[in-house]
Enzyme design. Structure first.
Site, PDB file in Angstrom:
ATOM      1  N   TYR A  36       0.844  -1.203   0.000  1.00 22.44           N
ATOM      2  CA  TYR A  36       0.000   0.000   0.000  1.00 22.44           C
ATOM      3  C   TYR A  36       0.882   1.256   0.000  1.00 22.44           C
ATOM      4  CZ  TYR A  36      -3.512   3.360   1.700  1.00 22.44           C
ATOM      5  OH  TYR A  36      -4.346   4.440   1.841  1.00 22.44           O
ATOM      6  N   LEU A  83     -29.193  10.574  22.842  1.00 23.66           N
ATOM      7  CA  LEU A  83     -29.975   9.355  23.034  1.00 23.66           C
ATOM      8  C   LEU A  83     -30.506   9.285  24.449  1.00 23.66           C
ATOM      9  CD1 LEU A  83     -27.542   6.827  21.328  1.00 23.66           C
ATOM     10  CD2 LEU A  83     -29.814   7.452  20.494  1.00 23.66           C
ATOM     11  N   GLU A 114     -27.156  -1.818  17.683  1.00 21.06           N
ATOM     12  CA  GLU A 114     -25.726  -1.610  17.389  1.00 21.06           C
ATOM     13  C   GLU A 114     -24.969  -1.260  18.662  1.00 21.06           C
ATOM     14  OE1 GLU A 114     -26.176   1.232  14.236  1.00 21.06           O
ATOM     15  OE2 GLU A 114     -26.783   2.824  15.572  1.00 21.06           O
ATOM     16  N   LYS A 116     -22.874   0.859  21.232  1.00 21.49           N
ATOM     17  CA  LYS A 116     -22.795   2.293  21.468  1.00 21.49           C
ATOM     18  C   LYS A 116     -21.325   2.634  21.659  1.00 21.49           C
ATOM     19  CE  LYS A 116     -24.618   6.153  23.990  1.00 21.49           C
ATOM     20  NZ  LYS A 116     -23.364   6.718  24.450  1.00 21.49           N
ATOM     21  N   ASP A 118     -17.935   4.673  22.277  1.00 24.06           N
ATOM     22  CA  ASP A 118     -17.589   5.723  23.217  1.00 24.06           C
ATOM     23  C   ASP A 118     -16.555   6.622  22.553  1.00 24.06           C
ATOM     24  OD1 ASP A 118     -17.746   7.089  25.531  1.00 24.06           O
ATOM     25  OD2 ASP A 118     -16.523   5.695  26.702  1.00 24.06           O
ATOM     26  N   TYR A 225     -23.717   5.948  11.511  1.00 21.81           N
ATOM     27  CA  TYR A 225     -24.931   5.296  12.005  1.00 21.81           C
ATOM     28  C   TYR A 225     -26.235   6.007  11.653  1.00 21.81           C
ATOM     29  CZ  TYR A 225     -23.938   8.491  15.917  1.00 21.81           C
ATOM     30  OH  TYR A 225     -23.648   9.575  16.685  1.00 21.81           O
ATOM     31  N   LYS A 314     -27.293   1.210  28.624  1.00 23.90           N
ATOM     32  CA  LYS A 314     -25.922   1.353  29.079  1.00 23.90           C
ATOM     33  C   LYS A 314     -25.478   0.127  29.872  1.00 23.90           C
ATOM     34  CE  LYS A 314     -24.177   5.143  28.954  1.00 23.90           C
ATOM     35  NZ  LYS A 314     -24.138   6.557  28.754  1.00 23.90           N
ATOM     36  N   CYS A 408      -2.665  20.057  60.540  1.00 30.08           N
ATOM     37  CA  CYS A 408      -2.660  20.122  59.075  1.00 30.08           C
ATOM     38  C   CYS A 408      -1.365  19.519  58.529  1.00 30.08           C
ATOM     39  CB  CYS A 408      -2.792  21.578  58.643  1.00 30.08           C
ATOM     40  SG  CYS A 408      -2.496  21.837  56.883  1.00 30.08           S
ATOM     41  N   CYS A 411       0.754  22.695  57.011  1.00 30.34           N
ATOM     42  CA  CYS A 411       1.317  23.801  57.797  1.00 30.34           C
ATOM     43  C   CYS A 411       1.369  23.518  59.291  1.00 30.34           C
ATOM     44  CB  CYS A 411       0.518  25.077  57.548  1.00 30.34           C
ATOM     45  SG  CYS A 411      -1.129  25.038  58.275  1.00 30.34           S
ATOM     46  N   CYS A 426      -8.379  22.942  58.005  1.00 23.27           N
ATOM     47  CA  CYS A 426      -7.158  23.493  58.559  1.00 23.27           C
ATOM     48  C   CYS A 426      -7.458  24.943  58.927  1.00 23.27           C
ATOM     49  CB  CYS A 426      -6.052  23.435  57.507  1.00 23.27           C
ATOM     50  SG  CYS A 426      -4.676  24.532  57.886  1.00 23.27           S
ATOM     51  N   CYS A 432      -1.126  28.817  55.676  1.00 23.15           N
ATOM     52  CA  CYS A 432      -0.983  27.470  55.127  1.00 23.15           C
ATOM     53  C   CYS A 432      -0.729  27.614  53.628  1.00 23.15           C
ATOM     54  CB  CYS A 432      -2.262  26.679  55.375  1.00 23.15           C
ATOM     55  SG  CYS A 432      -2.253  25.030  54.664  1.00 23.15           S
TER      56      CYS A 432
HETATM   57  C1  9MJ Z   1     -23.081   5.667  19.147  1.00 26.55           C
HETATM   58  N1  9MJ Z   1     -22.556   6.567  19.950  1.00 26.55           N
HETATM   59  O1  9MJ Z   1     -22.500   4.647  18.887  1.00 26.55           O
HETATM   60  C2  9MJ Z   1     -26.146   6.942  17.948  1.00 26.55           C
HETATM   61  N2  9MJ Z   1     -24.361   5.933  18.540  1.00 26.55           N
HETATM   62  O2  9MJ Z   1     -28.233   7.786  17.063  1.00 26.55           O
HETATM   63  C3  9MJ Z   1     -25.085   5.094  17.761  1.00 26.55           C
HETATM   64  N3  9MJ Z   1     -25.036   7.075  18.659  1.00 26.55           N
HETATM   65  C4  9MJ Z   1     -27.140   7.972  17.792  1.00 26.55           C
HETATM   66  N4  9MJ Z   1     -26.196   5.723  17.383  1.00 26.55           N
HETATM   67  C5  9MJ Z   1     -28.974   8.926  17.121  1.00 26.55           C
HETATM   68  N5  9MJ Z   1     -24.716   3.849  17.426  1.00 26.55           N
HETATM   69  C6  9MJ Z   1     -28.322   9.818  17.917  1.00 26.55           C
HETATM   70  C7  9MJ Z   1     -27.153   9.208  18.343  1.00 26.55           C
END
Ligand code: 9MJ
Length: 674
Positions: A36, A83, A114, A116, A118, A225, A314, A408, A411, A426, A432
């Site tokens: 590549y 969300l 799907e 979520k 971070d 997404y 979550k 403390c 001091c 303190c 101090c």
């Molecule tokens: C994340 N953070 O993975 C949404 N998100 O859909 C996924 N966030 C989202 N969808 C509508 N998989 C508003 C936010």
């Protein structure tokens, strides 16, 4: 024009784009990295020999132009939603029930499920298949223009393949996979730089770089997404089909998403991902369920920034076991003495945790944390790590309960913890080192000695330089010394010197307030000054007869104890002598306070007070010269908050403006009415 060169350039671009697609979208590379790199080097060489062949969507042009000074603002034509969160199976069931009721559907709904991610949300606009703009989510309505930076991410295409719409806005998450994150941190440490605390911070920091070349060097990935604005394309009926179309145009989408049926399908998916989470190559903090049918999504609409057709389930905060190595005491700017547990470092919730605050002594006792204990710690999302509990069954022999230090650690002054209060402090004040800067800043502030122009930054410099160790040292500073401070010209140094001189003539209430004695705010300082008339009788009473101090309206045992502790400390007697020696004088009472004591102060009322109407509160404040305003700003002196306060209270907290309840307001009014 060299047609052979043109043909070769086009072939190379097509091939590189295809390998990017196989690598980042299909996760199925065809050729080794070295091959590549060879294709890329050949393209670069041809383009530099034939600059007229360079186009903006050439893979060599990902980083083009100089770093900018700031990000522009982008207004999202379609707001970027957040969300709604759920934490239990019941939350998922309730979400599904509400959706079906609104839609009038009895059979199970299909969902697109799907992971979520971070990371950091972004939106990207393609016109006629070419990437023309990218922005961060910002507050959902306005974000930052990060076009140059998104272009620099190899994992995201500069142009779409196939028959792309006239306008396509895609939304997704920018993130850094775990292996890339580890590599990045190894490299940063090798260069002697600081490591990033977690992949999310690393992704946000990498995308929000003013120099796109830096962004290009970071292992950023994107999963799309959702959609924003569209022209020239009628999306297919299902969310899964929309993502299928995005993938066909060459956009990366998450490979672990799935179509699931009903609540059971959602819950099974959640369980499967929770189990799989530790083996994923990227960090996730939950899963997202979206109603599959787009027509249903538009019928459900959204409430306050979150769609009714989606739910983020979550994961619970990860908990791990560690050992309490030591319990140390830290002294804050305001003298609060806080216990901190030093722990055997453990990776939890995306960061390495090696110490946690135990908040206060009562909390240590309640949890009975001891050195040598095995403790459960956790960290949820962005939240500060916490010690959940210790395991008594694993406690080694010979441990002892933690004791509050008498002195403390900084001091050596006495530490006091008034009855009924959680926080120990303190009593050293400016003597101090931990509290010096804050004490001097308070001393100079507007309602204290009112030294105009002596703000936080200057105090910081004065204290850091070591010349100013107590408020009295301010009065020894010369214009020449002030001039050595950063950004301090001859004229401003002279102005500041004059302001310091001017502050020498003050009033007893201001001086008392300026000393920064705990619990002695302006109202209490005024009440004390009124009662004792002069400083010496007050000092005498505070030292030897604290019960006499309690005769002052609104002074109880707690304030009396603080006054006692303050005035028995030799350092504080020395301060008062030093102030006198530098020529500071005070009149028994504020002259203007006799007329309208709250003149020039602005108050804001919010919520319902228990026993006063808004009109009564307003009238009482106005009678003392205060102004009552409708909105909170930096100029607001106090916010008076009752039940169900509105955003004004949040704003007050954000700006650090003191908030009083009705009792506090009455106390203030009483002190000034007398
Ligand atoms: C994340 N953070 O993975 C949404 N998100 O859909 C996924 N966030 C989202 N969808 C509508 N998989 C508003 C936010």
């Amino acid at each position: 024009m060299n047609t052979d060169a043109r043909r070769r350039v086009e072939a190379l671009r097509a091939e590189i784009t295809r390998h990017d697609y196989r690598y980042y979208v299909l996760d199925d590379p065809e050729i080794p990295d070295a091959e590549y790199d060879r294709l890329m080097a050949e393209l670069k060489a041809l383009e530099s020999a034939h600059p007229q062949l360079i186009t903006s969507d050439s893979p060599t042009q990902r980083v083009a132009g100089a770093p900018s000074a700031a990000f522009g603002e982008v207004v999202h034509a379609v707001p970027m939603l957040s969300l709604e969160n759920g934490f239990t199976d019941e939350d998922v069931a309730a979400f599904d029930r509400r959706a079906r009721e609104r839609l009038g559907v009895t059979e199970p709904l299909w969902y697109w499920a799907e992971p979520k991610l971070d990371g950091l949300a972004m939106t990207a606009i393609f016109r006629n298949g070419r990437l023309v703009q990218a922005a961060t989510r910002g507050d959902g309505v306005r974000g930052e223009d990060v076009t140059a930076n998104l272009r620099a991410i190899r994992a995201f295409p500069l142009s779409l393949s196939g028959d792309a719409p006239r306008l396509l806005e895609v939304r997704g998450e920018v993130f850094i996979p775990l292996d890339g994150f580890e590599r990045m941190n190894r490299e940063a440490l090798a260069r002697g730089e600081k490591a990033f605390v977690n992949p999310r911070n690393a992704a946000a920091g990498s995308l929000r770089q003013l120099d796109p070349a830096v962004t290009a060097s970071r292992p950023l990935r994107v999963y799309c997404y959702g959609l924003g604005s569209l022209e020239g394309w009628e999306p297919p009926p299902l969310q899964s089909e929309v993502l299928g179309a995005l993938k066909a145009w060459g956009l990366p989408i998450c490979p672990h998403a799935a179509r699931v049926r009903g609540v059971e399908g959602c819950i099974d998916y959640y369980r499967a991902m929770a189990e799989r989470r530790a083996r994923l190559t990227y960090q996730i903090d939950g899963v997202v369920f979206k109603v599959e049918r787009l027509e249903y999504q538009s019928r459900l609409g959204f409430i306050s920034r979150a769609p009714r057709w989606a739910l983020a389930r979550k994961f619970p905060a990860e908990e791990v076991l560690t050992r309490v190595e030591a319990i140390e005491w830290q002294v804050g700017r305001t003298g609060a003495v806080t216990p901190v547990a030093r722990l055997t470092p453990k990776f939890v919730g995306g960061v390495t945790v090696s110490n946690v605050t135990l908040h206060n002594f009562d909390e240590v006792r309640r949890k009975d944390v001891r050195v040598g204990d095995t403790a459960v710690i956790r960290r949820a999302g962005d939240v500060i790590p916490e010690l959940v509990r210790v395991l008594p069954e694993r406690r080694p022999e010979g441990t002892v309960p933690v004791k509050l230090p008498e002195r403390c650690p900084i001091c050596g002054s006495e530490v006091i913890k008034p009855e009924g209060e959680a926080v120990a402090r303190c009593t050293g004040g400016f003597s101090c080192a931990a509290q010096r800067q804050e004490a001097i800043r308070h001393f100079a502030s507007r309602l204290a000695m009112d030294i105009e122009g002596l703000g936080e930054k200057l105090v910081e410099q004065l204290v850091a330089a070591g010349g100013v160790r107590s408020p009295a040292d301010l009065y020894t500073l010369t214009v020449e010394q002030l001039q050595t401070l950063e950004r301090m010209g001859e004229k401003s140094a002279a102005n500041l010197h004059r302001a310091i001189e001017r502050s020498k003539h003050t009033t007893l209430p201001r001086l008392l307030y300026a000393l920064g004695i705990r619990e002695v705010g302006e109202a209490t300082a005024l009440a004390l000054a009124r009662h004792f008339g002069e400083l010496e009788p007050l000092i005498e009473a505070a030292r030897s007869h604290p019960e006499r101090v309690e005769e002052v309206a609104d002074v109880g045992p707690v304030v009396a104890a603080h006054l006692h502790a303050f005035f028995i400390a030799p350092a504080h007697r020395e301060l008062i002598d030093a102030l006198r020696a530098s020529g500071v004088t005070w009149e028994p009472l504020a002259v203007s306070a006799a007329a309208l004591p709250l003149e020039g102060q602005t108050f804001v009322l919010t919520g319902t007070l228990p026993s006063m109407t808004r009109q009564e509160a307003q009238a009482a404040l106005s009678a003392l010269g205060a102004k009552v305003a409708a909105s909170v700003s930096r100029k607001t002196r106090y916010v008076i908050a009752g039940a169900d306060p509105g955003s004004k209270l949040e704003k007050a907290h954000a700006l650090g403006i003191p908030v009083l309840d009705e009792a506090g307001l009455r106390k203030l009014l009483d002190a000034h009415r007398r």
